[in-house]
Design a protein around this motif. Structure first.
Motif, PDB file in Angstrom:
ATOM      1  N   ALA A 106       0.793  -1.225   0.000  1.00 47.82           N
ATOM      2  CA  ALA A 106       0.000   0.000   0.000  1.00 47.82           C
ATOM      3  C   ALA A 106       0.830   1.282   0.000  1.00 47.82           C
ATOM      4  CB  ALA A 106      -0.928   0.005   1.209  1.00 47.82           C
ATOM      5  N   VAL A 107       2.115   1.224   0.313  1.00 49.68           N
ATOM      6  CA  VAL A 107       2.929   2.434   0.465  1.00 49.68           C
ATOM      7  C   VAL A 107       3.883   2.588  -0.723  1.00 49.68           C
ATOM      8  CG1 VAL A 107       4.596   3.636   1.939  1.00 49.68           C
ATOM      9  CG2 VAL A 107       2.791   2.266   2.981  1.00 49.68           C
ATOM     10  N   TYR A 108       4.000   3.808  -1.211  1.00 50.09           N
ATOM     11  CA  TYR A 108       4.884   4.092  -2.341  1.00 50.09           C
ATOM     12  C   TYR A 108       5.563   5.447  -2.142  1.00 50.09           C
ATOM     13  CZ  TYR A 108       1.294   7.315  -3.955  1.00 50.09           C
ATOM     14  OH  TYR A 108       0.401   8.347  -4.027  1.00 50.09           O
ATOM     15  N   ILE A 109       6.656   5.643  -2.869  1.00 50.36           N
ATOM     16  CA  ILE A 109       7.343   6.928  -2.930  1.00 50.36           C
ATOM     17  C   ILE A 109       7.463   7.274  -4.406  1.00 50.36           C
ATOM     18  CG2 ILE A 109       9.506   8.159  -2.553  1.00 50.36           C
ATOM     19  CD1 ILE A 109      10.010   6.424  -0.130  1.00 50.36           C
ATOM     20  N   PHE A 135      11.011  20.181  -8.820  1.00 49.00           N
ATOM     21  CA  PHE A 135      11.383  18.916  -8.209  1.00 49.00           C
ATOM     22  C   PHE A 135      10.334  18.570  -7.161  1.00 49.00           C
ATOM     23  CE2 PHE A 135      15.056  21.357  -9.468  1.00 49.00           C
ATOM     24  CZ  PHE A 135      15.709  20.475 -10.314  1.00 49.00           C
ATOM     25  N   THR A 136       9.888  17.315  -7.158  1.00 49.46           N
ATOM     26  CA  THR A 136       8.807  16.893  -6.267  1.00 49.46           C
ATOM     27  C   THR A 136       9.137  15.538  -5.663  1.00 49.46           C
ATOM     28  OG1 THR A 136       7.220  18.003  -7.705  1.00 49.46           O
ATOM     29  CG2 THR A 136       6.322  16.445  -6.123  1.00 49.46           C
ATOM     30  N   ILE A 137       8.750  15.339  -4.422  1.00 47.89           N
ATOM     31  CA  ILE A 137       8.808  14.025  -3.783  1.00 47.89           C
ATOM     32  C   ILE A 137       7.520  13.833  -2.998  1.00 47.89           C
ATOM     33  CG2 ILE A 137      10.072  14.874  -1.763  1.00 47.89           C
ATOM     34  CD1 ILE A 137      11.485  12.037  -1.805  1.00 47.89           C
ATOM     35  N   VAL A 138       6.953  12.635  -3.109  1.00 48.88           N
ATOM     36  CA  VAL A 138       5.691  12.306  -2.444  1.00 48.88           C
ATOM     37  C   VAL A 138       5.819  10.929  -1.822  1.00 48.88           C
ATOM     38  CG1 VAL A 138       3.215  11.885  -2.762  1.00 48.88           C
ATOM     39  CG2 VAL A 138       4.351  13.639  -4.120  1.00 48.88           C
ATOM     40  N   ILE A 139       5.341  10.780  -0.605  1.00 45.61           N
ATOM     41  CA  ILE A 139       5.165   9.465   0.000  1.00 45.61           C
ATOM     42  C   ILE A 139       3.669   9.275   0.144  1.00 45.61           C
ATOM     43  CG2 ILE A 139       5.445  10.296   2.361  1.00 45.61           C
ATOM     44  CD1 ILE A 139       6.757   7.459   2.896  1.00 45.61           C
ATOM     45  N   GLY A 140       3.186   8.130  -0.318  1.00 48.25           N
ATOM     46  CA  GLY A 140       1.744   7.961  -0.375  1.00 48.25           C
ATOM     47  C   GLY A 140       1.276   6.582  -0.002  1.00 48.25           C
ATOM     48  N   MET A 141      -0.045   6.482   0.085  1.00 52.61           N
ATOM     49  CA  MET A 141      -0.720   5.235   0.411  1.00 52.61           C
ATOM     50  C   MET A 141      -1.698   4.925  -0.718  1.00 52.61           C
ATOM     51  SD  MET A 141      -2.564   4.557   3.947  1.00 52.61           S
ATOM     52  CE  MET A 141      -2.386   2.978   4.648  1.00 52.61           C
ATOM     53  N   ASP A 142      -1.529   3.773  -1.330  1.00 53.01           N
ATOM     54  CA  ASP A 142      -2.376   3.346  -2.431  1.00 53.01           C
ATOM     55  C   ASP A 142      -3.627   2.701  -1.849  1.00 53.01           C
ATOM     56  OD1 ASP A 142      -3.292   2.741  -4.900  1.00 53.01           O
ATOM     57  OD2 ASP A 142      -1.566   1.530  -5.494  1.00 53.01           O
ATOM     58  N   LEU A 143      -4.789   3.305  -2.077  1.00 47.69           N
ATOM     59  CA  LEU A 143      -6.030   2.819  -1.491  1.00 47.69           C
ATOM     60  C   LEU A 143      -6.821   1.907  -2.429  1.00 47.69           C
ATOM     61  CD1 LEU A 143      -7.170   6.151   0.197  1.00 47.69           C
ATOM     62  CD2 LEU A 143      -5.863   4.281   1.207  1.00 47.69           C
ATOM     63  N   HIS A 144      -6.335   1.672  -3.644  1.00 48.73           N
ATOM     64  CA  HIS A 144      -7.027   0.747  -4.549  1.00 48.73           C
ATOM     65  C   HIS A 144      -6.164  -0.488  -4.761  1.00 48.73           C
ATOM     66  CE1 HIS A 144      -4.446   2.998  -7.313  1.00 48.73           C
ATOM     67  NE2 HIS A 144      -4.612   2.047  -8.201  1.00 48.73           N
ATOM     68  N   LYS A 145      -6.813  -1.607  -4.965  1.00 52.24           N
ATOM     69  CA  LYS A 145      -6.108  -2.884  -5.065  1.00 52.24           C
ATOM     70  C   LYS A 145      -6.110  -3.397  -6.504  1.00 52.24           C
ATOM     71  CE  LYS A 145      -5.586  -3.107  -0.639  1.00 52.24           C
ATOM     72  NZ  LYS A 145      -4.402  -2.513  -0.146  1.00 52.24           N
ATOM     73  N   ASN A 146      -5.112  -4.151  -6.846  1.00 57.60           N
ATOM     74  CA  ASN A 146      -5.010  -4.848  -8.130  1.00 57.60           C
ATOM     75  C   ASN A 146      -5.125  -3.918  -9.332  1.00 57.60           C
ATOM     76  OD1 ASN A 146      -4.793  -7.244  -6.682  1.00 57.60           O
ATOM     77  ND2 ASN A 146      -7.008  -7.518  -6.679  1.00 57.60           N
ATOM     78  N   LYS A 147      -4.618  -2.716  -9.200  1.00 60.62           N
ATOM     79  CA  LYS A 147      -4.595  -1.746 -10.304  1.00 60.62           C
ATOM     80  C   LYS A 147      -5.990  -1.424 -10.857  1.00 60.62           C
ATOM     81  CE  LYS A 147      -0.180  -1.272 -10.291  1.00 60.62           C
ATOM     82  NZ  LYS A 147       0.424  -0.118  -9.729  1.00 60.62           N
ATOM     83  N   SER A 152      -5.480   7.235  -4.339  1.00 60.28           N
ATOM     84  CA  SER A 152      -4.266   7.177  -3.522  1.00 60.28           C
ATOM     85  C   SER A 152      -4.142   8.523  -2.817  1.00 60.28           C
ATOM     86  CB  SER A 152      -3.029   6.868  -4.362  1.00 60.28           C
ATOM     87  OG  SER A 152      -2.808   7.850  -5.328  1.00 60.28           O
ATOM     88  N   LEU A 153      -3.568   8.482  -1.640  1.00 62.23           N
ATOM     89  CA  LEU A 153      -3.433   9.664  -0.799  1.00 62.23           C
ATOM     90  C   LEU A 153      -1.967   9.818  -0.440  1.00 62.23           C
ATOM     91  CD1 LEU A 153      -4.998  11.839   0.821  1.00 62.23           C
ATOM     92  CD2 LEU A 153      -5.134  10.201   2.691  1.00 62.23           C
ATOM     93  N   GLY A 154      -1.442  11.050  -0.517  1.00 61.45           N
ATOM     94  CA  GLY A 154      -0.029  11.246  -0.252  1.00 61.45           C
ATOM     95  C   GLY A 154       0.279  12.591   0.372  1.00 61.45           C
ATOM     96  N   ALA A 155       1.506  12.721   0.826  1.00 63.15           N
ATOM     97  CA  ALA A 155       2.033  13.979   1.353  1.00 63.15           C
ATOM     98  C   ALA A 155       3.402  14.177   0.728  1.00 63.15           C
ATOM     99  CB  ALA A 155       2.141  13.924   2.872  1.00 63.15           C
TER     100      ALA A 155
END
Length: 181
Positions: A106-109, A135-147, A152-155
């Motif tokens: 669920a977690v991505y950068i 330049f951008t960097i985001v850490i996020g949480m993928d709330l959907h499954k199996n594509k 997705s929600l991030g900061a």
């Protein structure tokens, strides 16, 4: 207002026209605080951004993101006697390449870099276009499954700097909501 409407139309139109060559189309928005700076000291500002993001046919790891960012001095949002006041602001159009790194299910950068066109309006008599990089960097949480479709929600943090005219720049820490089609 005309610029915002035109930008939204272009982003939607570009997404619908290029559907044959695009995989994993998504769109999103972010809101945050930071600063803006032209030929002036840094000023605290709020930011809002809309974007469209897609993977192209030639890469599974790199996505292309077209965006529009608006930033304005934060005092604009505060209740005060604003008759005759001028609040500095900027319009920023950008194209960035993003690399996604999956940390867990669920977690991505994601990290991005690209080019921007920035309209500097830090003073009432300033209306200058600048070119630069962002330049951008985001850490996020993928709330959907199996594509499948979902959110997705991030900061993250976003930094843009220009290299000509007023050498304007901005910085933002933000929360981001993205919908994947």
């Amino acid at each position: 207002m005309k610029i915002i409407t035109t930008t939204i139309f272009i982003l939607i139109f570009a997404g619908s026209i290029a559907n044959a060559q695009i995989k994993n189309l998504s769109t999103g928005a972010s809101f945050g605080v930071g600063y803006l700076k032209g030929n002036s000291p840094s000023q605290t500002a709020f930011t809002s951004k809309i974007f469209i993001d897609f993977l192209t046919f030639f890469s599974k790891d790199v996505s292309i993101r077209m965006s529009y960012l608006f930033t304005k001095k934060i005092n604009y949002l505060l209740p005060e006697n604003s008759t005759g006041r001028y609040y500095p602001y900027m319009h920023v159009f950008g194209i960035q390449g993003f690399i996604d790194q999956i940390i867990s299910d669920a977690v991505y950068i994601e990290e991005g870099a690209g080019i921007i066109m920035l309209n500097d309006r830090t003073f009432s008599d300033t209306d200058v276009w600048n070119t630069g990089a962002s330049f951008t960097i985001v850490i996020g949480m993928d709330l959907h499954k199996n594509k499948s479709n979902g959110f997705s929600l991030g900061a993250g943090m976003d930094y843009g700097i220009t290299f000509n005219n007023t050498t304007a720049s901005y910085y933002s820490t933000f929360l981001q909501l993205q919908y994947h089609f």
